[in-house]
Design a protein around this motif. Structure first.
Motif, PDB file in Angstrom:
ATOM      1  N   PRO A 122       8.305  31.349  23.653  1.00 15.17           N
ATOM      2  CA  PRO A 122       8.524  32.764  23.311  1.00 15.17           C
ATOM      3  C   PRO A 122       7.606  33.264  22.210  1.00 15.17           C
ATOM      4  N   HIS A 123       7.150  32.370  21.339  1.00 13.82           N
ATOM      5  CA  HIS A 123       6.219  32.765  20.284  1.00 13.82           C
ATOM      6  C   HIS A 123       5.555  31.515  19.716  1.00 13.82           C
ATOM      7  N   ARG A 124       4.535  31.727  18.912  1.00 16.69           N
ATOM      8  CA  ARG A 124       3.803  30.629  18.284  1.00 16.69           C
ATOM      9  C   ARG A 124       3.990  30.676  16.775  1.00 16.69           C
ATOM     10  N   PRO A 125       3.766  29.516  16.107  1.00 16.84           N
ATOM     11  CA  PRO A 125       3.303  28.237  16.652  1.00 16.84           C
ATOM     12  C   PRO A 125       4.358  27.564  17.530  1.00 16.84           C
ATOM     13  N   PHE A 126       3.868  26.687  18.424  1.00 15.84           N
ATOM     14  CA  PHE A 126       4.712  26.039  19.432  1.00 15.84           C
ATOM     15  C   PHE A 126       4.607  24.521  19.297  1.00 15.84           C
ATOM     16  N   ALA A 127       5.752  23.856  19.150  1.00 18.29           N
ATOM     17  CA  ALA A 127       5.804  22.388  19.064  1.00 18.29           C
ATOM     18  C   ALA A 127       6.432  21.825  20.332  1.00 18.29           C
ATOM     19  N   LEU A 128       5.775  20.837  20.914  1.00 15.54           N
ATOM     20  CA  LEU A 128       6.310  20.137  22.079  1.00 15.54           C
ATOM     21  C   LEU A 128       6.772  18.750  21.653  1.00 15.54           C
ATOM     22  N   PHE A 129       8.035  18.445  21.894  1.00 16.91           N
ATOM     23  CA  PHE A 129       8.583  17.111  21.660  1.00 16.91           C
ATOM     24  C   PHE A 129       8.734  16.445  23.027  1.00 16.91           C
ATOM     25  N   THR A 130       8.047  15.338  23.260  1.00 20.49           N
ATOM     26  CA  THR A 130       8.205  14.621  24.528  1.00 20.49           C
ATOM     27  C   THR A 130       8.604  13.183  24.212  1.00 20.49           C
ATOM     28  N   ILE A 131       9.846  12.845  24.544  1.00 18.77           N
ATOM     29  CA  ILE A 131      10.442  11.574  24.115  1.00 18.77           C
ATOM     30  C   ILE A 131      10.638  10.674  25.330  1.00 18.77           C
ATOM     31  N   SER A 132       9.636   9.868  25.632  1.00 17.78           N
ATOM     32  CA  SER A 132       9.712   8.947  26.762  1.00 17.78           C
ATOM     33  C   SER A 132      10.043   7.548  26.259  1.00 17.78           C
ATOM     34  N   GLY A 133      10.116   6.597  27.198  1.00 14.01           N
ATOM     35  CA  GLY A 133      10.426   5.219  26.835  1.00 14.01           C
ATOM     36  C   GLY A 133      11.742   4.770  27.430  1.00 14.01           C
ATOM     37  N   PRO A 134      12.147   3.519  27.169  1.00 17.95           N
ATOM     38  CA  PRO A 134      13.421   3.012  27.683  1.00 17.95           C
ATOM     39  C   PRO A 134      14.584   3.909  27.259  1.00 17.95           C
ATOM     40  N   GLU A 135      15.548   4.075  28.145  1.00 25.56           N
ATOM     41  CA  GLU A 135      16.652   5.000  27.891  1.00 25.56           C
ATOM     42  C   GLU A 135      17.404   4.660  26.607  1.00 25.56           C
ATOM     43  N   GLU A 136      17.518   3.358  26.293  1.00 31.03           N
ATOM     44  CA  GLU A 136      18.247   2.957  25.090  1.00 31.03           C
ATOM     45  C   GLU A 136      17.612   3.507  23.818  1.00 31.03           C
ATOM     46  N   THR A 137      16.311   3.772  23.870  1.00 34.17           N
ATOM     47  CA  THR A 137      15.609   4.231  22.669  1.00 34.17           C
ATOM     48  C   THR A 137      15.587   5.751  22.532  1.00 34.17           C
ATOM     49  N   LYS A 138      16.002   6.465  23.569  1.00 29.86           N
ATOM     50  CA  LYS A 138      15.821   7.918  23.579  1.00 29.86           C
ATOM     51  C   LYS A 138      16.859   8.681  22.761  1.00 29.86           C
ATOM     52  N   ARG A 139      18.131   8.284  22.879  1.00 32.08           N
ATOM     53  CA  ARG A 139      19.200   9.104  22.304  1.00 32.08           C
ATOM     54  C   ARG A 139      19.005   9.401  20.819  1.00 32.08           C
ATOM     55  N   PRO A 140      18.779   8.390  19.950  1.00 31.52           N
ATOM     56  CA  PRO A 140      18.627   8.718  18.527  1.00 31.52           C
ATOM     57  C   PRO A 140      17.433   9.622  18.253  1.00 31.52           C
ATOM     58  N   MET A 141      16.328   9.425  19.001  1.00 30.47           N
ATOM     59  CA  MET A 141      15.147  10.248  18.766  1.00 30.47           C
ATOM     60  C   MET A 141      15.332  11.662  19.298  1.00 30.47           C
ATOM     61  N   LEU A 142      16.049  11.803  20.411  1.00 28.64           N
ATOM     62  CA  LEU A 142      16.318  13.142  20.941  1.00 28.64           C
ATOM     63  C   LEU A 142      17.195  13.942  19.986  1.00 28.64           C
ATOM     64  N   LEU A 143      18.214  13.301  19.430  1.00 28.66           N
ATOM     65  CA  LEU A 143      19.088  13.990  18.480  1.00 28.66           C
ATOM     66  C   LEU A 143      18.300  14.459  17.260  1.00 28.66           C
ATOM     67  N   LYS A 144      17.425  13.588  16.758  1.00 28.42           N
ATOM     68  CA  LYS A 144      16.619  13.962  15.587  1.00 28.42           C
ATOM     69  C   LYS A 144      15.608  15.045  15.946  1.00 28.42           C
ATOM     70  N   SER A 145      15.066  14.992  17.163  1.00 27.69           N
ATOM     71  CA  SER A 145      14.098  16.000  17.597  1.00 27.69           C
ATOM     72  C   SER A 145      14.735  17.376  17.693  1.00 27.69           C
ATOM     73  N   VAL A 146      15.942  17.436  18.252  1.00 23.82           N
ATOM     74  CA  VAL A 146      16.641  18.722  18.350  1.00 23.82           C
ATOM     75  C   VAL A 146      16.905  19.288  16.957  1.00 23.82           C
ATOM     76  N   ALA A 147      17.352  18.425  16.039  1.00 23.74           N
ATOM     77  CA  ALA A 147      17.624  18.887  14.672  1.00 23.74           C
ATOM     78  C   ALA A 147      16.348  19.377  13.997  1.00 23.74           C
ATOM     79  N   ALA A 148      15.243  18.645  14.175  1.00 19.16           N
ATOM     80  CA  ALA A 148      13.967  19.061  13.575  1.00 19.16           C
ATOM     81  C   ALA A 148      13.471  20.358  14.206  1.00 19.16           C
ATOM     82  N   ALA A 149      13.655  20.497  15.529  1.00 16.81           N
ATOM     83  CA  ALA A 149      13.219  21.717  16.218  1.00 16.81           C
ATOM     84  C   ALA A 149      13.978  22.936  15.699  1.00 16.81           C
ATOM     85  N   LYS A 150      15.260  22.776  15.418  1.00 21.87           N
ATOM     86  CA  LYS A 150      16.045  23.892  14.883  1.00 21.87           C
ATOM     87  C   LYS A 150      15.546  24.292  13.491  1.00 21.87           C
TER      88      LYS A 150
END
Length: 373
Positions: free
Chosen positions: A201-229
């Motif tokens: 919707p506007h810039r600057p624009f940050a892309l978070f792409t969290i790949s890897g084994p599923e066991e490793t994703k949840r903690p990083m996704l939670l932190k990414s959402v918090a950082a994005a907010k």
């Protein structure tokens, strides 16, 4: 093909498409995410037993546990070797192409077939946290892997030639394959002709792409959402991809200026337009960021030696900021790192991007395979 993570899948699919355009046919073998991705890309793929390291629920690689419990992986290795041999006997290929796996090479060698190895991580990398113990842990497996990898007739490296080689540390310690290396560039296919399903919707624009084994994703996704907010409150917009193959590809809003998708169709479009990319430190992801000339914040899976090495390599090139212990970093600190990465030297980014774009992965990788057919 190694089935954990998506980097192996992307480059194998790109290579097989290049070979298909020259009239060659292929059948792949893999497991997990790799199996699902290849099948979703209409590439015939047979399931083989999984062979991987151990992962903790907190998102860390369980390095010591993996080393202590080698009996079970060795049994799976033998089972995988048996399955690969049966597959080769059934389809009678002209040659075998193995991405980061030894069992297809050994099965091919036993049957007198020529083989090509596709690899960037040629040896086991111990995490930096082990300090002075690292050489004692790394050297013996490196010697054994060198013998396995050297059974290939050619070693295809999906990386840039020196001094822009992302995996320089992993490749340099295996003398048995040094004379067989062929650098073929980065497997970037892009999708510029596809209309984006979503635009920031506007810039600057940050892309978070969290790949890897599923066991490793949840903690990083939670932190990414918090950082994005936090970034959204500072005027940024953000898209977070959970990189789950086969899931919905439509971004949905989770807060003002913050969007998430389980699987972003054609992630290259978003990477090419991002002001900063936040990602794990997988080899293919770093390569994409370099190719598109985008600064990145690289966050290796905790205690994942290969990803730590990749991240530090990109940081030395001047194209990224590396965070080795994301489990000790707050969401606010991650947001600060994103804003700092936006100021990375554009000249270094553009130079590395120009080198990446000058190397034709499809042409060089297909030619390397055909040379041993």
């Amino acid at each position: 093909m190694y089935g954990t993570g998506l980097g192996h899948s992307y480059r194998t699919a790109a290579m097989l498409r290049a070979l298909s355009s020259r009239g060659h046919r292929a059948v792949a073998s893999s497991w997990g995410e790799g199996l699902r991705y290849l099948r979703s890309s209409d590439i015939p793929c047979v399931e083989v037993p999984e062979l991987d390291v151990l992962w903790g629920e907190e998102g860390k690689m369980r390095f010591r546990d993996t080393l202590r419990n080698m009996a079970a992986p060795f049994a799976r290795f033998l089972h995988q070797l048996e399955v690969e041999g049966a597959l080769i006997d059934r389809i009678s290929p002209a040659m075998v192409l193995a991405d980061s796996r030894a069992t297809p090479l050994l099965a091919a060698k036993r049957r007198g077939l020529r083989s090509a190895l596709v690899i960037n991580q040629a040896r086991l990398m111990a995490p930096r946290a082990l300090g002075a113990l690292r050489p004692a842990i790394e050297v013996p497996p490196a010697q054994m892997l060198g013998l396995l990898w050297s059974s290939a007739d050619v070693v295809i490296v999906p990386d840039l030639p020196p001094p822009y080689t992302i995996a320089s540390e992993q490749l340099g310690a295996i003398p048995q394959i040094r004379g067989k290396l062929k650098f073929v560039g980065l497997p970037i296919e892009g999708c510029q002709d596809v209309e984006p399903a979503w635009r920031p919707p506007h810039r600057p624009f940050a892309l978070f792409t969290i790949s890897g084994p599923e066991e490793t994703k949840r903690p990083m996704l939670l932190k990414s959402v918090a950082a994005a907010k936090i970034l959204a409150r500072r005027g940024w917009s953000a898209l977070i991809s959970a990189a789950r193959v086969g899931s919905s590809g439509n971004p949905r809003a989770v807060d003002e200026g913050v969007y998430i998708c389980d699987w972003c169709n054609c992630i290259d479009q978003y990477m090419a337009s991002a002001d900063v990319i936040v990602a794990r430190a997988g080899h293919t992801t770093i390569g994409r960021a370099i190719y598109y000339g985008r600064p990145s914040v690289l966050i290796p899976i905790p205690f994942h030696g290969e990803q730590e090495s990749n991240a530090l390599s990109a940081q030395r090139m001047g194209v990224a900021r590396a965070i080795l212990r994301s489990d000790l970093m707050s969401a606010s600190e991650l947001a600060d790192e994103v804003e700092a990465a936006a100021s990375i030297d554009r000249g270094k980014l553009e130079l590395a991007s120009a080198v990446a774009r000058s190397v034709d992965f499809a042409e060089l990788s297909a030619t390397a395979v055909e040379e041993i057919l």
